[in-house]
Each structure stands twice: as structure tokens, then as C-alpha cells.
Design a protein around this motif. Structure first.
Motif: not given
Lengths: 293, 648
Positions: B397, B418, B452, B454
Motif C-alpha cells: 500500500s 492505494y 485493489k 483507491t
């Protein structure tokens, strides 16, 4: 084009010897278990019946006949005849049973073949295996094995769960005979390659009475079957199948190979839909192969 | 006096109040909370949600992120539950009496303890603090609703100036509770015991060794939302830590720990009636790990570097007893799954300006995950997956958070992060794991990609001497979201299951979190706190709301001190689950009102302290279903809890 009919008339098959005389290492037997050994009638040659399993059983058995000690003359042929001798109400009956293989024969061993015992040894019936070795049609040695064929019993009680499937072929007197063999020996969790041996049984004219070979029934390998298969757990608490199976397809004379995926241990059916051209011999609602592990 | 104005763990440094020379963190567990179970404690928090499958072992949820997406750290140890059905979140093996703090870390701070999308639940155990030669506390309580007994004991002994030890033990036994309609909710009973020994040995004034040994055993735990209960859940955990502070030198602080934990979990259905099939489903989890962390402070920077390693082994199988007298069935659900993980984490708190601070965090984790059991590999071959060795994953991250103080009253924060997390063991190699919530069997997918996220995070807070108000929002955009997708090619295995789902990466999931918080201290005796939360999430590929999104919920707490009597009044209102993720098993639930009142009265003794306590929870005897409750299992109805707490 259909395969050439190879009648197993009288269930006798002759195998040409392989010219390769390479000996079989005793340390590496052709099959793991020695079931029985017999001297020939002249007390010269010893022949051992070997199997991939510790005992013979109802259904498909992988077997081979291997000589011990004195060597047979080269260039001969093996002749094998399984016989079921039955005594019922004072009458004697005799039946045979289908088999395949024994292709890689030589003067030491018959090579591996598969005998599909249609029934186990019972109180009123016993099995023998008559084996001969012939050179130019002259018998060199003859052996007779009295063998025990075990019944396979399942915890699940369902008359349609079979190790040997037998269904009539249409309105004729002929019968479709099928047995299964897991290539790895035993079924297991995971991906299982299995063989289906399929034969047409044609009845003997005199229904096997008497003692002449000519009166035994005939088994013809079936090579044009279409087999759709569904592995399935019939236990009421399960009642499910498994993914990514492959239907058995023809690979050689009377033999089909498929993949059955077993996601867990337990009792598994292989339900089948078997047809030949327009004729359907078996549906998934009928008899099925069954195994427990 | 404490005014807990916190919204996230990140704000601790900004919002911790210093009153009467005492600093108390929101996460600190005071002794009056020892009687609460960890489940109750988590359930009361504003920064944590829980999934309920019964009366015990609530699963923590952080802003809609669940198991696999959050990390759990217990005294610096990574702990992984041993149940394929998530019946034993790591927090279920804890007891408040052995805890110093239970924190929910988000964004920057959370990454120190694991690569986590949603955050980290971090439990700090209580070690001897050398404040007294001897302290003994005993507490017992009775709960009317569940005919329940809770008891705990702790002994803290300072053996010498260098050496102190602390033992704590707890025992709980509760029958099934009744709901707000006075109906018995069967299979909500539980029993557990916990023994914890901690010790601190000061090697010098700047150097110490610590040790922990904890044994926890849960028994006869019912799970009404599931098909099975738990006959035994045992955890053994231990660690040895080393800490050194440097007055001079390149680094200022060093901390290291080695640990091991072993969990054995046994599910069974022997107490259930009319089950289609009897099953045993044991599971085990062993984790060995170590980490070292160094800290350096300069004029404008506080730098932390941490390296950690853990090796986790999971095993679970299932034996099914044929009800028809047929052969019994067996399969592996976690077939010796071994994960070895190495991670490094770097964090910098950079004071760019007296009013502006930038927190950055970088984490990189490499893991090798292997399905070691040959039988389990063969099982996966039925799905056309041929496993011949471990898979490697790189995850990690990056996050940056700006903290800006506009003036002495207004603070703001803006963060972006992220995170890429690797799939969990179940998501990779789980084999026919039944999810009782959506009633599907789940199959792992060995070639899953990382998930993933964000995220953008914003907080604004206005505060005066005795009051504050603020708001926080977060928006997360998820790629390769890992979720179960119905696969028609598979037959379900579990009796009554609706089908089979395989874990898949799907695109386009989003989630948002919004909360408003406020608090006011009207006087030294009276204060009030408010927290309002609303979450939303959507999975595009499934055309479905994301599960575990908190519907609008308002929590109010009024605390009043009348001479020696301490009282608190708690009121919670939720609009209920109005947009359930039906595709993943959630159901609509009704709005509810929940009122709790608590009283504590100290009795003066010569040298000791005695507290008489009374709590009436769900005072209105409301019948309500928690929005995250599986299968609509109602919560407990009115419960009167009385306790005596004695401290020497």
C-alpha cells in the motif's frame, strides 16, 4: 466403419506370441499380487496367475499369467477360457465371461489382460480359468485354476448400483455387458481416469448345458457406443454430482476411457446413458456403476 | 473526566484530552468494562461494526470491509481464525480483563500490522505497569436474560523494581437468550474461559523484556444462523518482546517480538435436531511470526521502519456421517494451506509547517501461499486447477495524509491511499465452504488476482473548550473486487444450498462512508456524545449493493455523575437495512430503537474499593435485528445485569 467383428466364440482367444523374448524381472512382477500357481497337466511348467489386486472380484480384473521356472518354447499362443460351473437343482450349467487384452504375450507370460467376471463365486457355482499354451496348434501345456471371485458388497442397498451392468439390447436375446476399471487401481478423491469395458453377450444355443465349449455363450466387444456419464452421490444427504467430468470415449477394442471427478470420499454412482446409433440401451435412471471409498 | 470525541484511530493524537493530568485514550479499556465481552465492547464502538451469527464471536467489520480485507493484530501477533465459516474471528479469543486497548486503525496506521484495505483491529494486552506492589480485582455479574454468569479475576504483582507479573482469568457461561418478543432464540448459548499471564522485566531504565502466555477455551457455543455449533474452540498464544529506548543515537526506539499462536476449532451439530446429515468440521490454525520496528525522530520527521514475517498454516476437513447407513464421506476444506509472508513498512510523519503535517506510509509485502496437501490438490483437479507448487503474491500500500490546522479550533485532514491485498486462503483454496447467509457453497479460485482499492478520506473538525463537532467521509474505488459469483457448472454439496459460487475478481465496486460526530461537556458531571454513520456500496458486476454497509445509525450517550453514582444513558436508532445485498445473503431489517442504562456506585471500604453495578440493556425490550445479523437472528431482548467489582 465398424470395427471388424472379433467373435469370442466359446470365449476362447488366441494370442500370437511376441518375438521379443525379453524376460520379466522377478523383482518387478508384471502385476503386484500372485493369486494362484498351478503345474501343467504334465507337471512340467508352473504358471502363476497375477492380479493388480489382492484378490479377484466381481467386475473388471487386471490379470496376467506368468511362467515360473522352465521356459516354454517360443512362438506359441496362449488360450484362455474362464468358466463358471453351476449346479442348480441337479442340473449343471456352464457359462463364460468376457475379457480383453493379453496383447503383449510371449513365451514367459500372457501379458496383461482384463477379465470381467459377471458374478462372484457362489455356493452353487465356482469359477475356473483354463489356460493353454500352443505351438502350431499343438498344446504344449495346459493349466486349470480353481479360483475364488469375491462379491463386492456395498453399504448402500440399491439394486441398480452395479459393478457389472447388464441390460437387454432392445428386443433381442442379446445383452449389453459393461464393467469399469479405475486406471489408478482404486477410485480416490479428485480426478479419476476410468475404463469402461463393453460387450454384447450372445446366448449359447443350448444355454450352456453340457460340457462342450461350443455351447458357451459369446461376448463381442462393442466399439460404437456413445456413453454419456454423470458421477453422482446418491446418498440422500448428498444428492449431487461433480464438475468437469469427461464422458468415456472409445480407445480400443471394447474399451472406452473417461474422467470421473470425485469431490469427496463416499458412495459414488456413475450414471450412464448408453446408445448405439439410434438404439438407446441404458439411461441414467437405470443401472449405474457404483463404488464406495 | 473523559470526553471521547474520536472518530478514527488516526485522530488519537489530536483528540486525546489531557484532563487532571491523566491521559486516557478512547481505545483504553477501563476495569469497569472487564465484564463486557469483547463482542459487546466491539458492538458499542462507533468505529467498528460487527457481524452476528449468534450470541458469541462477532466478526469485526471496518467500514464495510470484512475478513481478508482487514487485519487483526493481537498484541503484535497476526492471528488467523481456524474456522472455514468464520465462526472464530481472532477477537473471539480475547477478554477485556487482559486487554489494555482495542484500537481500530485506518489508513496510514493500519498498514503497520498487515496489508489491509479497510483497517486493522489491534488489541494491546495489559502488562504489569509497576504502579502498585499488588493489585487484585475480582468481578462477578449475573445476566437475567440468558441466566448468564460472568466472572473475572486479575492479580498484578510487582515482584521487584525490575520484574512484574500479571495474571488475569475470566469465565463466562450463558444460556440462550430471549428476544424482544420474549421468544427464546435457540442456540445462542456459550461458555468460555480465559487465562492470561503477562510479565515485564526491565533490563534497564530504557530496556525491557515482555512475555505473554494466553489460553482461551470456548465451549458449547451456539450459532443459530448456521447449521452447526461449536463444541470447542481453543487458542494458545505466546510471545516474547523486547523494547529499547535510545536517548541518543541514530534511532530513538527499537521494538521486536517473536510469537506463536495455535488455534483449534471444532464445529459439530450434535445438539441440532432434524439435520439432514451429521457432520464434524474441525479446523486448526498455527501462526509463527516475528517483527522488528525502529523509530527515529528529528525536528520535523518521525520515521518508523518495520519488518515483519509470519508463517500461517491452516487445515480443516469435514466428515459427513451418512444418515442412510451408507459409507461416510470425507473432504478437505482447507488442505494444509501454508502462507509465508515477509513485509516491510515505512512511515513518516513530516511536520511541513506548524499547522501542516504530512503522514506517508509505504508497505510492501511478499507472500508465498501453497496448498500442501496432495489430497486437497486432487480435489482442486476436479475444478481443472492443477496445483504443483506455491504461488507468490506481491501486495502493499501507499498512503498520504495531510493534517492541517486552520486555527486553534478547526482541524482538517485529507488522505489518499492505494492498497493491494492478496486473496485469502479461503478465496484461493477453500473447497465447498458453505455460507449460511446466502446459502451457497463457495469454491476458491487459485488464480485470483489481488484486490485493489483507491481511497480518499476527508475529516473536518471544529472544537472549543468543552464541545466539538465534526464530520468524516471516505470513498473507496475497488478494482478486481473479490466476491463469490454463481457458477452453474457446479452442483452444491451442502443439503439445502442454493448452488455454488466461485470467488472471482470483478470490476467496478465502490463504497462510501460518512459520519458526523459531536460531543459536549455540559459540566464536570454531565456530558453527551453523538455519532451518526451512513455507508453505501455497490458492486457493478453483480448489480448489487455491497454487503456490510451500515445503514443510517445514530448513537447517543449521556453520562451523568451524581455524587458517587455514575450513570449513563445510551440510545441508538437505526433505520435498519433498507438496501441489503440480497445477492450476498443480506435481508431487509426494520428500524429499531435501543436504550441501555448503566449505573455504578462505589462503596467505601478501608483500603479497598467495591463497586456495585447495574445495567439494563435493551430497556424497552425492543425486538430488533441487527442489520448485519445473519439470517435475521434477532438480538437479545431486555437484559438486567448486576455485578460486584472488588479491587484490592
Amino acid at each position: 466403419m465398424k470395427n471388424i467383428f472379433l467373435a469370442l466364440f466359446l470365449s476362447i482367444v488366441l494370442f500370437a506370441c511376441n518375438e521379443d523374448n525379453s524376460s520379466i524381472e522377478p523383482e518387478q512382477p508384471i502385476l503386484e499380487y500372485a493369486i494362484a500357481s498351478e503345474k501343467d497337466e504334465a507337471n512340467t511348467y508352473t504358471l502363476t496367475l497375477r492380479s493388480s489386486k489382492a484378490s479377484l472380484h466381481e467386475g473388471v480384473n487386471n490379470v496376467a499369467f506368468v511362467t515360473e521356472g522352465d521356459t516354454l518354447p517360443e512362438g506359441g499362443e496362449w488360450k484362455i477360457l474362464p468358466k463358471m460351473h453351476m449346479q442348480m437343482e441337479g442340473m449343471s450349467h456352464m457359462h463364460s465371461t468376457p475379457f480383453l487384452g493379453f496383447d503383449e504375450a510371449d513365451n514367459h507370460a500372457s501379458g496383461i489382460g482384463q477379465i470381467l467376471f459377471l458374478m462372484p463365486t457362489v455356493e452353487m457355482g465356482s469359477w475356473t480359468l483354463e489356460v493353454s499354451y500352443l505351438v502350431e496348434d499343438e498344446s504344449i501345456a495346459d493349466w486349470t485354476f480353481d479360483i475364488q471371485v469375491d462379491a463386492i458388497e456395498f453399504l448402500a442397498q440399491d439394486p441398480t448400483f452395479k459393478t457389472v451392468v447388464r441390460v437387454p439390447m432392445g428386443d433381442s436375446d442379446e445383452t449389453l455387458i459393461m464393467g469399469y476399471n479405475f486406471t489408478a487401481g482404486e477410485p480416490a478423491m479428485g480426478r479419476n481416469e476410468y475404463e469402461v469395458l463393453a460387450f454384447k453377450r450372445m446366448p449359447a444355443m443350448d444355454h450352456g448345458h453340457g460340457d462342450g465349449h461350443a455351447h458357451l455363450e459369446t461376448y463381442m466387444p462393442l466399439n460404437d457406443l456413445t456413453i454419456k456419464s454423470t458421477p453422482f452421490m446418491p446418498d440422500p444427504s448428498m444428492n449431487h454430482g461433480s464438475p468437469n467430468n469427461t464422458d468415456p470415449s472409445f480407445v480400443s477394442e471394447g474399451k472406452y476411457v473417461g474422467i470421473a471427478n470425485f469431490t469427496m470420499t463416499g458412495g459414488w454412482q456413475i450414471k450412464m446413458n448408453v446408445s448405439e446409433g439410434e438404439n438407446t440401451y441404458l439411461t441414467e435412471e437405470g443401472q449405474s456403476f457404483y463404488t464406495e471409498f | 473526566m473523559l470526553i471521547p470525541f474520536y472518530t478514527t484511530a488516526q485522530e488519537k493524537k489530536l483528540t486525546t484530552y489531557h484532563l487532571s493530568e491523566v491521559t486516557i485514550s478512547h481505545d483504553t479499556i477501563p476495569s469497569e468494562n472487564y465484564l463486557l465481552s469483547v463482542d459487546d465492547y466491539m458492538n458499542q464502538r462507533n468505529d467498528l461494526q460487527v457481524v452476528k451469527r449468534g450470541g458469541f464471536a462477532f466478526e469485526p467489520i471496518v467500514e464495510g470491509f470484512t475478513d481478508g480485507q482487514i487485519a487483526v493484530s493481537i498484541d503484535g501477533m497476526r492471528v488467523f481464525g481456524a474456522c472455514t465459516d468464520k465462526m472464530d474471528p481472532a477477537t473471539s479469543y480475547l477478554e477485556p480483563v487482559n486487554l489494555k486497548k482495542l484500537s481500530v486503525l485506518k489508513e496510514n496506521e493500519s498498514q503497520m500490522y498487515g496489508t489491509a484495505l479497510g483497517g486493522t483491529v489491534m488489541a494491546e494486552m495489559r502488562y504489569p505497569d509497576f504502579s502498585k506492589p499488588l493489585e487484585v480485582g475480582v468481578q462477578t455479574a449475573y445476566s437475567s436474560n440468558s441466566n448468564g454468569f460472568d466472572g473475572n479475576l486479575y492479580v498484578e504483582k510487582t515482584i521487584s523494581d525490575q520484574w512484574g507479573i500479571r495474571y488475569s482469568g475470566a469465565y463466562r457461561k450463558h444460556d440462550s437468550y430471549t428476544d424482544g418478543n420474549n421468544e427464546l432464540v435457540r442456540y445462542t448459548q456459550y461458555e468460555k474461559m480465559n487465562h492470561t499471564l503477562t510479565s515485564t522485566y526491565k533490563l534497564s531504565s530504557a530496556e525491557k523484556l515482555t512475555a505473554l502466555l494466553m489460553y482461551d477455551h470456548g465451549m458449547d457455543i451456539g450459532y443459530p444462523a448456521l447449521n452447526m455449533d461449536v463444541s470447542s474452540a481453543k487458542a494458545l498464544m505466546g510471545n516474547i518482546g523486547y523494547t529499547k529506548h535510545y536517548d541518543q543515537g541514530f534511532i530513538n526506539h527499537l521494538e521486536a517480538k517473536v510469537y506463536y499462536n495455535d488455534i483449534k476449532h471444532v464445529m459439530d451439530d450434535s445438539k441440532r435436531e432434524n439435520v439432514a446429515i451429521r457432520m464434524d468440521m474441525p479446523g486448526s490454525s498455527q501462526t509463527l511470526g516475528a517483527w522488528v520496528s525502529v523509530n527515529r525522530k528529528t525536528n520535523n520527521h518521525t520515521l518508523t521502519l518495520k519488518g515483519d514475517f509470519y508463517s500461517n498454516h491452516l487445515f480443516a476437513d469435514m466428515t459427513m456421517y451418512s444418515p442412510s447407513g451408507g459409507v461416510n464421506m470425507y473432504m478437505l476444506t482447507w488442505g494444509d494451506i501454508r502462507r509465508n509472508s515477509f513485509a516491510t513498512n515505512f512511515q513518516d510523519e513530516w511536520k511541513l509547517d506548524p499547522r501542516l503535517t504530512l503522514l506517508t506510509n509505504v508497505r510492501l509485502e511478499w507472500a508465498s501461499t501453497n496448498l500442501q496437501n496432495e489430497l486437497a490438490r486432487k480435489q482442486l483437479e476436479t475444478m481443472n486447477y492443477f496445483i504443483d507448487g506455491p504461488r507468490s503474491d506481491l501486495s502493499g500500500s501507499f498512503s498520504a495524509l495531510f493534517k492541517y490546522e486552520l486555527n486553534s479550533s478547526i482541524e482538517s485532514k485529507f488522505g489518499v491511499s492505494y492498497t493491494s491485498r492478496m486473496p485469502s486462503a479461503s478465496e484461493l483454496y477453500g473447497f465447498y465452504l458453505f455460507n449460511a447467509n446466502d446459502r451457497f457453497d463457495y469454491l476458491g479460485t487459485p488464480d485470483l488476482k489481488n484486490e485493489k482499492v483507491t481511497s480518499f478520506d476527508f475529516t473536518l473538525r471544529y472544537h472549543k473548550e468543552n464541545w466539538q463537532i465534526g464530520a468524516r467521509g471516505r470513498a473507496s474505488f475497488i478494482e478486481d473486487y473479490i466476491v463469490g459469483v454463481v457458477d452453474e457448472n457446479y452442483d452444491s454439496m451442502t443439503s439445502g444450498a442454493l448452488g455454488v459460487k466461485t470467488y472471482q475478481n470483478v470490476e467496478g465496486a465502490t463504497s462510501t462512508h460518512f459520519e458526523v460526530f459531536a460531543g459536549v461537556a455540559f459540566s464536570k458531571q454531565l456530558n453527551y456524545n453523538l455519532n451518526l454513520v451512513h455507508e453505501n456500496g455497490y458492486i457493478d458486476a453483480l448489480h448489487s449493493p455491497m454487503p456490510y454497509q451500515r445503514p443510517l445509525t445514530i448513537k447517543n450517550k449521556l453520562s451523568y455523575q451524581l455524587q458517587k453514582l455514575t450513570s449513563s444513558f445510551y440510545y441508538e436508532y437505526s433505520i435498519g437495512m433498507q438496501s441489503p445485498s440480497a445477492a450476498l445473503g443480506e435481508q431487509k431489517t426494520d428500524p429499531y430503537h435501543l436504550v441501555n442504562v448503566d449505573f455504578s456506585y462505589p462503596v467505601k471500604l478501608k483500603n479497598n474499593r467495591l463497586y456495585l453495578e447495574l445495567g439494563i440493556h435493551n430497556l424497552l425490550n425492543s425486538y430488533y435485528i441487527d442489520p448485519f445479523s445473519w439470517n435475521g437472528i434477532p438480538n437479545s431482548g431486555r437484559n438486567i445485569k448486576t455485578s460486584i467489582r472488588f479491587i484490592i
